[in-house]
Structures are given as structure tokens and as C-alpha cells.
Design a protein around this motif. Sequence first.
Motif, PDB file in Angstrom:
ATOM      1  N   LEU A 257       0.836  -1.203   0.000  1.00 26.42           N
ATOM      2  CA  LEU A 257       0.000   0.000   0.000  1.00 26.42           C
ATOM      3  C   LEU A 257       0.865   1.245   0.000  1.00 26.42           C
ATOM      4  CD1 LEU A 257      -2.862   1.222   0.167  1.00 26.42           C
ATOM      5  CD2 LEU A 257      -2.645   1.120   2.661  1.00 26.42           C
ATOM      6  N   ASN A 258       1.967   1.192   0.711  1.00 24.10           N
ATOM      7  CA  ASN A 258       2.869   2.331   0.807  1.00 24.10           C
ATOM      8  C   ASN A 258       3.589   2.637  -0.504  1.00 24.10           C
ATOM      9  OD1 ASN A 258       5.967   3.261   1.825  1.00 24.10           O
ATOM     10  ND2 ASN A 258       4.225   4.308   2.768  1.00 24.10           N
ATOM     11  N   GLN A 259       3.528   1.696  -1.452  1.00 28.04           N
ATOM     12  CA  GLN A 259       4.164   1.913  -2.756  1.00 28.04           C
ATOM     13  C   GLN A 259       3.184   2.445  -3.801  1.00 28.04           C
ATOM     14  OE1 GLN A 259       6.378  -1.540  -4.161  1.00 28.04           O
ATOM     15  NE2 GLN A 259       6.766  -2.203  -2.052  1.00 28.04           N
ATOM     16  N   ALA A 260       1.884   2.325  -3.548  1.00 28.33           N
ATOM     17  CA  ALA A 260       0.879   2.697  -4.545  1.00 28.33           C
ATOM     18  C   ALA A 260       0.961   4.185  -4.866  1.00 28.33           C
ATOM     19  CB  ALA A 260      -0.512   2.349  -4.041  1.00 28.33           C
ATOM     20  N   ASP A 261       0.821   4.508  -6.165  1.00 39.63           N
ATOM     21  CA  ASP A 261       0.842   5.918  -6.550  1.00 39.63           C
ATOM     22  C   ASP A 261      -0.537   6.442  -6.959  1.00 39.63           C
ATOM     23  OD1 ASP A 261       0.672   4.494  -8.905  1.00 39.63           O
ATOM     24  OD2 ASP A 261       2.460   5.353  -9.824  1.00 39.63           O
ATOM     25  N   CYS A 262      -1.509   5.533  -7.129  1.00 42.01           N
ATOM     26  CA  CYS A 262      -2.889   5.955  -7.400  1.00 42.01           C
ATOM     27  C   CYS A 262      -3.830   4.879  -6.892  1.00 42.01           C
ATOM     28  CB  CYS A 262      -3.111   6.187  -8.895  1.00 42.01           C
ATOM     29  SG  CYS A 262      -4.734   6.900  -9.273  1.00 42.01           S
ATOM     30  N   ILE A 263      -4.818   5.285  -6.113  1.00 42.64           N
ATOM     31  CA  ILE A 263      -5.753   4.340  -5.494  1.00 42.64           C
ATOM     32  C   ILE A 263      -7.177   4.714  -5.883  1.00 42.64           C
ATOM     33  CG2 ILE A 263      -6.712   3.487  -3.319  1.00 42.64           C
ATOM     34  CD1 ILE A 263      -3.951   3.987  -2.058  1.00 42.64           C
ATOM     35  N   LEU A 264      -7.908   3.729  -6.413  1.00 46.74           N
ATOM     36  CA  LEU A 264      -9.340   3.901  -6.634  1.00 46.74           C
ATOM     37  C   LEU A 264     -10.079   3.378  -5.416  1.00 46.74           C
ATOM     38  CD1 LEU A 264     -11.993   4.399  -8.116  1.00 46.74           C
ATOM     39  CD2 LEU A 264     -11.656   2.224  -9.328  1.00 46.74           C
ATOM     40  N   LEU A 265     -10.785   4.251  -4.736  1.00 52.92           N
ATOM     41  CA  LEU A 265     -11.616   3.866  -3.600  1.00 52.92           C
ATOM     42  C   LEU A 265     -12.978   3.443  -4.154  1.00 52.92           C
ATOM     43  CD1 LEU A 265     -10.713   6.968  -1.418  1.00 52.92           C
ATOM     44  CD2 LEU A 265      -9.842   4.638  -1.066  1.00 52.92           C
ATOM     45  N   LEU A 266     -13.160   2.161  -4.336  1.00 56.65           N
ATOM     46  CA  LEU A 266     -14.388   1.631  -4.914  1.00 56.65           C
ATOM     47  C   LEU A 266     -15.320   1.200  -3.779  1.00 56.65           C
ATOM     48  CD1 LEU A 266     -15.803   0.987  -7.597  1.00 56.65           C
ATOM     49  CD2 LEU A 266     -14.724  -1.266  -7.539  1.00 56.65           C
ATOM     50  N   GLY A 267     -15.950   2.182  -3.167  1.00 55.43           N
ATOM     51  CA  GLY A 267     -16.793   1.919  -2.009  1.00 55.43           C
ATOM     52  C   GLY A 267     -16.023   1.800  -0.713  1.00 55.43           C
ATOM     53  N   LYS A 268     -14.702   1.988  -0.769  1.00 57.54           N
ATOM     54  CA  LYS A 268     -13.877   1.918   0.440  1.00 57.54           C
ATOM     55  C   LYS A 268     -13.801   3.295   1.079  1.00 57.54           C
ATOM     56  CE  LYS A 268     -11.080   0.451   3.563  1.00 57.54           C
ATOM     57  NZ  LYS A 268     -11.637   1.424   4.518  1.00 57.54           N
ATOM     58  N   LYS A 269     -14.168   3.357   2.339  1.00 58.07           N
ATOM     59  CA  LYS A 269     -14.138   4.614   3.063  1.00 58.07           C
ATOM     60  C   LYS A 269     -12.709   4.995   3.444  1.00 58.07           C
ATOM     61  CE  LYS A 269     -18.610   3.721   5.335  1.00 58.07           C
ATOM     62  NZ  LYS A 269     -19.274   3.555   6.644  1.00 58.07           N
ATOM     63  N   ILE A 270     -12.438   6.283   3.436  1.00 58.58           N
ATOM     64  CA  ILE A 270     -11.201   6.775   4.050  1.00 58.58           C
ATOM     65  C   ILE A 270     -11.505   6.978   5.530  1.00 58.58           C
ATOM     66  CG2 ILE A 270      -9.674   8.755   4.265  1.00 58.58           C
ATOM     67  CD1 ILE A 270      -9.586   9.055   1.326  1.00 58.58           C
ATOM     68  N   ASP A 271     -10.933   6.108   6.342  1.00 59.93           N
ATOM     69  CA  ASP A 271     -11.166   6.156   7.782  1.00 59.93           C
ATOM     70  C   ASP A 271      -9.949   5.597   8.501  1.00 59.93           C
ATOM     71  OD1 ASP A 271     -11.311   3.444   7.299  1.00 59.93           O
ATOM     72  OD2 ASP A 271     -13.451   3.244   7.710  1.00 59.93           O
ATOM     73  N   PHE A 272     -10.124   5.197   9.742  1.00 60.05           N
ATOM     74  CA  PHE A 272      -8.973   4.717  10.525  1.00 60.05           C
ATOM     75  C   PHE A 272      -8.335   3.478   9.909  1.00 60.05           C
ATOM     76  CE2 PHE A 272     -12.360   2.040  12.050  1.00 60.05           C
ATOM     77  CZ  PHE A 272     -11.755   0.858  12.435  1.00 60.05           C
ATOM     78  N   THR A 273      -9.115   2.684   9.159  1.00 62.36           N
ATOM     79  CA  THR A 273      -8.553   1.462   8.577  1.00 62.36           C
ATOM     80  C   THR A 273      -7.527   1.770   7.493  1.00 62.36           C
ATOM     81  OG1 THR A 273     -10.313   1.236   6.913  1.00 62.36           O
ATOM     82  CG2 THR A 273     -10.665   0.174   9.059  1.00 62.36           C
ATOM     83  N   LEU A 274      -7.585   2.969   6.922  1.00 60.19           N
ATOM     84  CA  LEU A 274      -6.582   3.422   5.956  1.00 60.19           C
ATOM     85  C   LEU A 274      -5.658   4.461   6.576  1.00 60.19           C
ATOM     86  CD1 LEU A 274      -8.423   3.792   2.512  1.00 60.19           C
ATOM     87  CD2 LEU A 274      -6.695   2.119   3.160  1.00 60.19           C
TER      88      LEU A 274
END
Length: 545
Positions: A257-274
Motif C-alpha cells: 500500500l505504501n508503494q501505490a501511486d494511485c488508489i481507486l476507492l471503490l466503495g472503500k471509506k477513508i477512515d482509521f482502517t486506511l
Amino acid sequence: MNAKNKNGAHALIEAFEFAGINKIFTLSGNHIMPVYDAIFDSKIDLIHTRHEAAAVHMADSWARLTGEVGIAMVTGGPGHANAISALYTAAMAESPVVLISGHAPIGQIGKGAFQEMDQAAIAAPLTKASWVCQKTEEVALDIAKAIRIAKSGRPGPVHLSLPTDVLESALPINAVMPTASSFKAESSSINAADLEKLIKQLKKSSKPLILTGPLMQSKEGKAKLKTLEKATGIPVIGMESPRGIGDPSLGAFAEILNQADCILLLGKKIDFTLKFAQSPGIQKDCQFLQIDPDMDEIERAKRAVGDRLLQTIQADIPVAMESIISLNKDQEVATSDWQNIVWDAVAFRPKVWKELPPKMGTIHPVQALAPLQEILDSHPDSVLISDGGEIGQWAQACLQAPNRVINGVAGSIGSGLPFAIAARVAKPNSPIIAVMGDGTFGFHSAEIDTAVRYKLPFLVVVGNDARWNAEYQIQVREYGQDRTIGCELLPSHYEKVCAAFGGYGEFVNDSNEVLPAAKRAITSKLPSCINVLIDGLAAPNIKRS
């Protein structure tokens, strides 16, 4: 029944039958007796529990495993209050559950009615919608509305209270009943041009990821995620654990995850889990794209990452997934080096786990759990249930199954036994293994009685370290070994509790005996418990270095 003799309770049952509801998880009580009476002439089965929260947990598990709405029905007042906490687990798991609560009579509200309380207000913070039915002729329409809301957009729990006088009053001859469309989820459309632009942006990056949330973690959902990855050539990761990017079932995913340069949040919330999409969990210059059914979540993402959020689309996730797959259907996409890197990290487990020597006394959690994979591998529709703090994480690291039900983003514990009961109702012929801690066992141990009464066998594996280990590990980490308090338990014989309720139990303190004991338990065809003494270790934090 003659239409002249129908009341509100009969209208409720007719609506259930029209919706295809054939299982209700419930605990009886004064306010819902009219419904119990009306159900006699129907084909609906009642699964009668020992605690109202357990009824909601069962409805939640049923919904996750079947894809249908789970129905829990409890009495009003304290019964309703008992059920409430379980709604949070369902909400965070994005599970379509409808809680129906009996309610003090409308005609007595404000007069000090028996068990009168503002039930709708109590349930509202944990549900997509919460209200009290006001008229007998609205009962069937209200239940259709509740089911529709639970399934629409981001699925989740809905609460409906039914006053006793509304249930007992005669149904008007001209009462309007719901149609088939009344129960259907509201669906969204998606602009093809916007979607094509978003996918092109995602494919520009060198190390893209697609992250999805709890909604897509069913057996069918995971199959759809694989189809999505095959169509796009982009790794698709499902997340539903309270440990977030440290979810042991995702191996060394945090490194990737720390290497990703672009992330599609497909129903994934930005919260404590990220970790709120902040560095060091995610690169500080990582870009984001988002598809989500809820504008509130889109706004939250904008606040979290600012102008790194390049494009958003408001749409239902299943619709978006089908559209993305369709958009890429004519393309040949070879597996990329990046995909292999991602999945190698997810699959990684420490080599030392396979080299643990046989042990007696208290055994390593891996030794208590890994042998059970043989049972889960024996059937294409087996079920793994993971509950508890540290032991739940060990289970998720060591075991996998076509169907998995966990405590989820809520991080609650205690739901494992109810989950297992509903799993057996949903999957009558599949192996079902529920892993839980000794603390967890205490929450709903009386539901073993429910399982015995309804002849619903499954295997419970209790990891017994004689303490609330998750809390103990926090205290050790934050305050020191000499400042632990309130975490001690006895190494009790939980297998005897199971046997006392009419189930099967074995005590295990030998790593070589875990699998044989589990097989004997399953052969008993009873609700079973093997109580395994384990080392009280912290949950695994899997790293390759």
C-alpha cells in the motif's frame, strides 16, 4: 384468512411472504405477540434466540452469507435496547438488516405506557433509517420501505417499531399492499464518459490499486472482484478488518500500500482502517479516485486528501463494477509484474509458523488454528467465522474459506456464536468453524441452547489464554508489563458449558490433538466446542523484513 379478520400483524406476515422472507431471528415478548400469533398460518420459520442482540447478529450473518435482507424481531423497551448494540456491527459491515421492534401502543404514548421509550431515536444513530409505524394500513408498506432502504446504496441496517395497537387493529378492507417493486433496492446509473475518464486516469499510474470495502467480501463479491481485476489488470484488494491495513489476512499488504501511486476507492471509506490516507501508511503524494454511493463519504475523502482526490463519481458499487468490467470486456490484459508483487505480499506468512515443534500445555495460536484448514478445504462452500480480539486476528492470518464472516470494521466481539447459528441455517451442508477467544465465548454462550434446540451443528474453537488478551496487549504496549489490570480470566472449561447445553465438547492442550478433536466434534453432528489452551500472544503484525 377472511379479509375481514385480518389485522396489522397479518399484513406484516403477508408482506414478508411477498418479499420472499422465510426466516426471522427473534426473541419473544409482550409487544410482538400479535405477530407470533399471525405467523402460525405462514411458511415463515422463527429462529428463537436467548438474547435480542444475538437475533440481530444472526440476521447480520444471514444477510452476509445469502445476499438477502436479514430480519430480526424483538419486543419493545428493554428488548429493543438489548438489540441496539448489534446494529453497529451490521452497519460497519454494510449488511442489509431490518430490526423490527414491538412498541408501546400509540394510544398510550406520553401516558407512561409499559416499557415506553423513544425507540426510533435510540436506533437512529446506528441505522440508515429508523421510525415508528403510525397506522395499521401502513404496516406492510413500511416493511417494504425498510427492506428497500436496507438494500439500496451502501447496504445497512434499518429499524422499524410496530406499536401493539397498530398490530392488533383491524386492517381496512381497502388497505394498499406493497407491490414487487416496493421491495427492490433503488439503483443508480453511472455516466459512461465519466467512468472512462476515471479508468484512464487510474491506468496512467505505474502502481495502481483498487480498494473495496465490506460490501464486496461475500463469496460472490470476491468472485466479482477477481473478474474486475482480470478485466482491468489492476490489483483489487477487499478490506473489512478492524485492523485495517494491518489485517493479518492480507499478509504484508501494508508494505505494498505504501508503494501505490494511485488508489481507486471503490466503495472503500477513508477512515482509521486506511490511517486516514496519511503518510507513512500511504505515500504523501499518492493520488486518489473515488466511486461511492454516499455523498457524505465523498466529501469526507475530499477533506482527508484535498486536491489529491482527482475525480469522484457517486454511484452504487455493484453498478460501477459491472460498468468497469463491461468497459474493459474486449481487452486482453496480461497479468502484470505489479499484480504479482501485490499478491505475493498478501500471501506472505512467516516461514517460522510452519516450523513450530509439537507442544503440550499452552500451544501457539498457529498450532491451534492452522490444522483446521483441512476441514475448511473439504467443501467448496465452507464457512469461517472469526470473532474476538487477538485470537480473531490469528484466525484470519491462518485460515481461509469460501465464506468468511468476521466482526468487521466495528471491532466488536461476542457475535461469533450467533454468526455460526445463522451460518448453519444459511448453509445446511457446509463445514462451519467459528474461532473465538475465551472472553468472547462469554457474551452469547447461551445461544448454544438455541443451536441444540434447532439441531444446528457447527464447531466452535475457543482459544483459551485466560485473559482479555487484546486489552492486555494494549496495556503492556502503552503502560508497561507492571501496569496491567482488569484483564484476567480463569482457564475455564468452556467445552463443559457446551456439553451442559446438550452439545459436544473436548479440552485440548496438545498441538497434535487439535485436528483429531475437531474431526470428532464434527462427527458428533452437534453444536461443538473444542477448548484449546493457547499462549497469550499479541496478534501477528506480518512483515517480510
